[in-house]
Design an enzyme around this catalytic site. Sequence first.
Site, PDB file in Angstrom:
ATOM      1  N   ASP A 190       0.854  -1.505  -0.429  1.00  0.00           N
ATOM      2  CA  ASP A 190      -0.095  -0.115   0.009  1.00  0.00           C
ATOM      3  C   ASP A 190       0.641   1.245  -0.257  1.00  0.00           C
ATOM      4  O   ASP A 190       1.524   1.743  -0.871  1.00  0.00           O
ATOM      5  CB  ASP A 190      -1.127   0.468   1.318  1.00  0.00           C
ATOM      6  CG  ASP A 190      -1.945  -0.933   1.496  1.00  0.00           C
ATOM      7  OD1 ASP A 190      -1.813  -2.206   0.695  1.00  0.00           O
ATOM      8  OD2 ASP A 190      -3.361  -1.134   2.007  1.00  0.00           O
ATOM      9  N   GLU A 239      -4.407  -6.769  13.500  1.00  0.00           N
ATOM     10  CA  GLU A 239      -3.565  -6.796  11.847  1.00  0.00           C
ATOM     11  C   GLU A 239      -2.316  -6.704  11.946  1.00  0.00           C
ATOM     12  O   GLU A 239      -1.149  -6.669  11.429  1.00  0.00           O
ATOM     13  CB  GLU A 239      -4.967  -5.365  11.251  1.00  0.00           C
ATOM     14  CG  GLU A 239      -4.359  -5.486   9.687  1.00  0.00           C
ATOM     15  CD  GLU A 239      -4.963  -3.844   9.531  1.00  0.00           C
ATOM     16  OE1 GLU A 239      -4.369  -3.663   8.050  1.00  0.00           O
ATOM     17  OE2 GLU A 239      -5.739  -3.392   9.905  1.00  0.00           O
TER      18      GLU A 239
END
Length: 726
Positions: free
Chosen positions: A462, A696
């Site tokens: 990302d 996460e």
Amino acid sequence: MRPRSPRPPVAGLMWLRQAAEARLRHTCEQSDGLPGYGWLLHDGLRFGAQEIRDRGLTLRTEFVKRPGGEHGGDWSWRVTARPESAGEQSPLLSLLFYVATDGQGTLQPHVEDTRLVSVTGTSEELGRFNITFHKPTTETGEALRYASYNHLEARSPGLHRLTDVVKSSLSNRFVYAAPGEAKRRYFAVDTDRALPGEPGQAPHSHLLLHQVTLTLPCRVEVTFESGSFAERPGSLVGAALSQELAGHVAAFEQRFEETFSLARKGFPPQQRRFAQAALSNMLGGMGYFHGSSVVQSAHSQHPLPYPEGPLFTAVPSRSFFPRGFLWDEGFHQLLLARWDPALSREVIAHWLDLMNAEGWIPREQILDDEARAKVPPEFILQHSEAANPPTLFLALRQLLREPGQGPAELSYLRSLFPRLHTWYEWYNTTQAGPLPYTFRWRGRDQDTDLFLNPKTLTSGLDDYPRASHPSPAERHLDLRCWMALASGVMAQVAERLGEPAAEYRRMEQVLRDNALLEQQHWAAQLGMFADYGNHSQAVGLEREKVVLGPGQPRHQVPTPRLVRVVRKPPQLQFVGALGYVSLFPFLLQLLRPDSPRLGSILGDMRSEQKLWTPYGLRSLARTSPLYMKHNTEHDPPYWRGPIWINMNYLAVGALHHYASLEGPYQQQAAALYQELRANLIANLHRQYRESGYLWEQYSDSTGKGQGCYPFTGWSALVVLVMAEEY
């Protein structure tokens, strides 16, 4: 619970702790703020046990599948509810069990007074079946003194709207009147206040719901019995269900130890239970999705639906990311292939079946209403030039190592091979870089005015810093290393099948050649491996200046945006961003054990000013100009400092590898291996114990879990770190 079907019947549980307002629990929503929920045990096939801690109560849900007949067999569910603390007035709880169709099949309710006793149904996959809602009992199986019953029959625009249908039907006009107790008003399903259908179609889901309202503690059982199960030994309820569950628990624990050897390695029971939960949540979060992606292709002017198809896959987080991600899935299968190689082979085949004729696989699988309900509209569209790391080759490499490769496994590889070859060639052609044997991720963000560093979603990393000004001149180190891995696995598969393998081996040798790797990606001035591109370090975000027009009121002026300013023009150079990308030649074990670059990487890893923390390796060095920097005003750092478990798993595996090879850095790698492995295990277990979840990502300054939760996708790789399986 649902079968693998495009239009399945489903069965499920909602619950409602009776209070002044109706707070219905159903799908896992992070906004609920539950202290903890998740599978404790799940074998991926026939049984599971889950614990849900809501405020004031604990729910334990268990299921068992008993094979038989022509349609899979019978299922039994048990829900046990207990108060969180004794001494107070027992809270009033409603358990709402439902069954619903989604466009095919039939359901017939059987009601006695206000109690929905059972449902008879039919569907294409399940044939004829019967679901029975048994009367509640105590935990020892004795009948409860009192319970109230309600039921609902309704229509829904789809399964993704069942919660809304039930919420709209709730009324608090009902009274719980147990003998000898004060009467209490409670919320219950009442009349169906139909929701509008989707545009152009009538509601097509048929819902039947059984609500039982009672005080704690209590136990309720539900049975699903297949009409084709002729030689059933008896219903799977009460003592028979308890016996079956006990047998599955014992078998799971034995198989878990045989697979991962955690007791033999000295892990105490608490840490073994943590590892069992991590695996179980990945298995319990697997889903079957059916539908089509929305794709923008170079061959069409407008977005078009991809052909419909199924996907059986693990997911990163069923509560937040209930869909398949291509690069996540390779990491998921590293764990699942060790537990159940046949299950893993099936999942990989599903993914490869989603390939188009050119060899492209959509990197996100947003196939049905459940998945779309969790995705912002701007992210639904897929672009057919967009890649994702081909991590399925990691999983295939693991499967090739499995003992006992017989005719069935060979036949499986033969069926995969044409797709694997097409997929591999797609990367070589569409993601080729500006020089031979270099590679470049397509699909970087093009709006360079708004982003501090344009993102590269296709890389999976990302917002990890790349060249500040995207251009065709870029060379991406991580993709080059992924292709070295892919080439080696393709050669192995081809050799196993007797197919031509020379070109794959040649490509692997070229991409593993340390001299060429250094020529293309070693930044001598920076002392690290790096990307190359049109780059400037002197960039920043500043508030744009807004000039008022003549007579224009100040309140009519829009809020000034943060925009990027470039203080020094970019030039072709290596990108100074030490972090996960810099480690890729090490992570995928491409470096020779005597390479001096290996020594540099190990030094950078152990430096607390750079990558080392007591909790794992951070994603971007503290010395990097973009460390923990926002990419826009509202886009916080993601891969710019936090600790990610998939990359730390690769790092631990690489350290284990280099610790086993003779060379000048063998002892250094061995020491780092022990230290990093211990840090990862200790922190993930500590955060699980304190928060109730795997996360996460983890803070590089405190170790605390952050991002979405429960995240039992690649964070569950901690099980393999504990087992020392790489």
